[in-house]
Write a protein that holds these residues in place. Structure first.
Motif, PDB file in Angstrom:
ATOM      1  N   ARG A 143       0.862  -1.195   0.000  1.00  0.00           N
ATOM      2  CA  ARG A 143       0.000   0.000   0.000  1.00  0.00           C
ATOM      3  C   ARG A 143       0.892   1.236   0.000  1.00  0.00           C
ATOM      4  N   THR A 168      -2.438   5.611  -2.709  1.00  0.00           N
ATOM      5  CA  THR A 168      -3.252   6.648  -2.070  1.00  0.00           C
ATOM      6  C   THR A 168      -2.473   7.955  -2.101  1.00  0.00           C
ATOM      7  N   GLY A 219       1.614   5.227  -0.193  1.00  0.00           N
ATOM      8  CA  GLY A 219       1.151   6.602  -0.051  1.00  0.00           C
ATOM      9  C   GLY A 219       2.121   7.482  -0.820  1.00  0.00           C
TER      10      GLY A 219
END
Length: 320
Positions: free
Chosen positions: A38, A69, A40
């Motif tokens: 994941r 993200t 960022g």
């Protein structure tokens, strides 16, 4: 009786082999279970990596999925890491120091080469401030907790001034730009591409950049838990980021055009930004970690963090 004993032993042997086979199968399935990285990111080089899709392609054979993200600042990314929302991100020198002081479980995964010309202190055109020494008593704007805060501290010290000799005005880049443009502050400490934009659109003058003062690296971080369990994934991520760096160094006009579209800036601004950039990203080693230790020590001495830090607590799992 002996036949009975022989049969029982055979049963045990068969049962044992079956159990071992099932265990091996379960282990193989566990090893092949999908993993997720994941990420960022802030608008910039990671945006280009995202658009290329090359990271996903290299990680797919390992059973690793990638999610992205977007964040508007490094400190917010580190907060997301602290609550377990992301596994990887990009940030400047200072935010990880404040995050570690706040107890975030971060580790450094990679770092760029030094890029001191990508941050500077600006004054308006025609300003009476001609040297760093002239900043004494003046209002200086910058983003609190960012890499330029450390740059300002070292720049003042190098020029015989104390940290308290200037009036510190803490403003995020958009607000700092507005204050600078209106003359509400005397100087602005900022990084690219905001730096290049101010030069191009406000006719701002560079009083001093970070060359010979601080290195101004960018960093990539992860959590201790993710880094321990997925060192192969992080190595691939850093290698892919370095590939983007290598491409940009050899193709500056194309890189500038692509970055201008990502950032929503005129290509003349990104041209100026990339003209003074240095390129290259690699895993963090002991020497680079020592640079971060110096920043942490400076912030502790200035009472900007509440405790003295040991940067080895944020060292990569395979520190060299």
């Amino acid at each position: 009786m002996s036949n009975l004993i022989h049969f029982s032993r055979r049963q045990v042997l068969v049962a044992g082999l079956a159990t071992a086979s099932l265990a091996a199968g379960s282990l193989a399935l566990a090893q092949k279970a999908p993993r997720t990285l994941r990420i960022g990111y802030q608008k910039g080089w990671l945006s280009i990596l995202k658009s290329r899709g090359t990271l996903e392609k290299e990680l797919a054979p390992l059973g690793v999925n990638v999610t992205w993200t977007e964040f508007n600042a490094g400190p917010v990314q580190l907060e997301a890491l602290n609550v377990g929302a992301i596994d990887f991100g990009d940030v400047g020198e200072a935010p990880p120091i404040f995050a570690q002081a706040a107890g975030a479980p971060l580790v450094y995964a990679g770092a760029t080469v030094p890029r001191p010309q990508l941050e500077a202190i600006l004054v308006p055109k025609g300003s009476p401030i001609k040297s760093v020494a002239d900043l004494k008593g003046k209002k200086v704007a910058y983003n609190k907790g960012s890499n330029v805060q450390y740059f300002l501290a070292k720049l003042l010290d190098k020029n015989g001034l104390k940290y308290s000799d200037v009036q510190h005005t803490h403003l995020p880049p958009p607000d700092a730009r507005a204050a600078f443009q209106k003359g509400a502050v005397d100087a602005w400490v900022i990084w690219d591409p905001f730096l290049a934009a101010a030069q191009k659109t406000l006719d701002a003058h560079i009083l001093a950049d970070a060359k010979g003062v601080v290195n101004n690296r960018a960093y990539y971080f992860s959590s201790r838990n993710f880094a321990t369990q997925n060192p192969d994934v992080l190595k691939i991520a850093i290698r892919q980021i370095n590939a983007i760096d290598t491409w940009a160094a050899k193709n500056k006009p194309a890189a500038s055009k692509e970055l201008s579209q990502v950032l929503g800036l005129d290509v003349g601004i990104t041209d100026l930004y990339l003209s003074r950039a240095d390129y290259g990203t690699a895993p963090v080693n002991s020497a680079i970690l020592a640079e971060q230790q110096a920043i942490a020590d400076t912030f502790f001495e200035l009472k900007l963090i509440p405790k003295k830090l040991n940067l080895l607590h944020a060292a990569p799992v395979d520190l060299s």
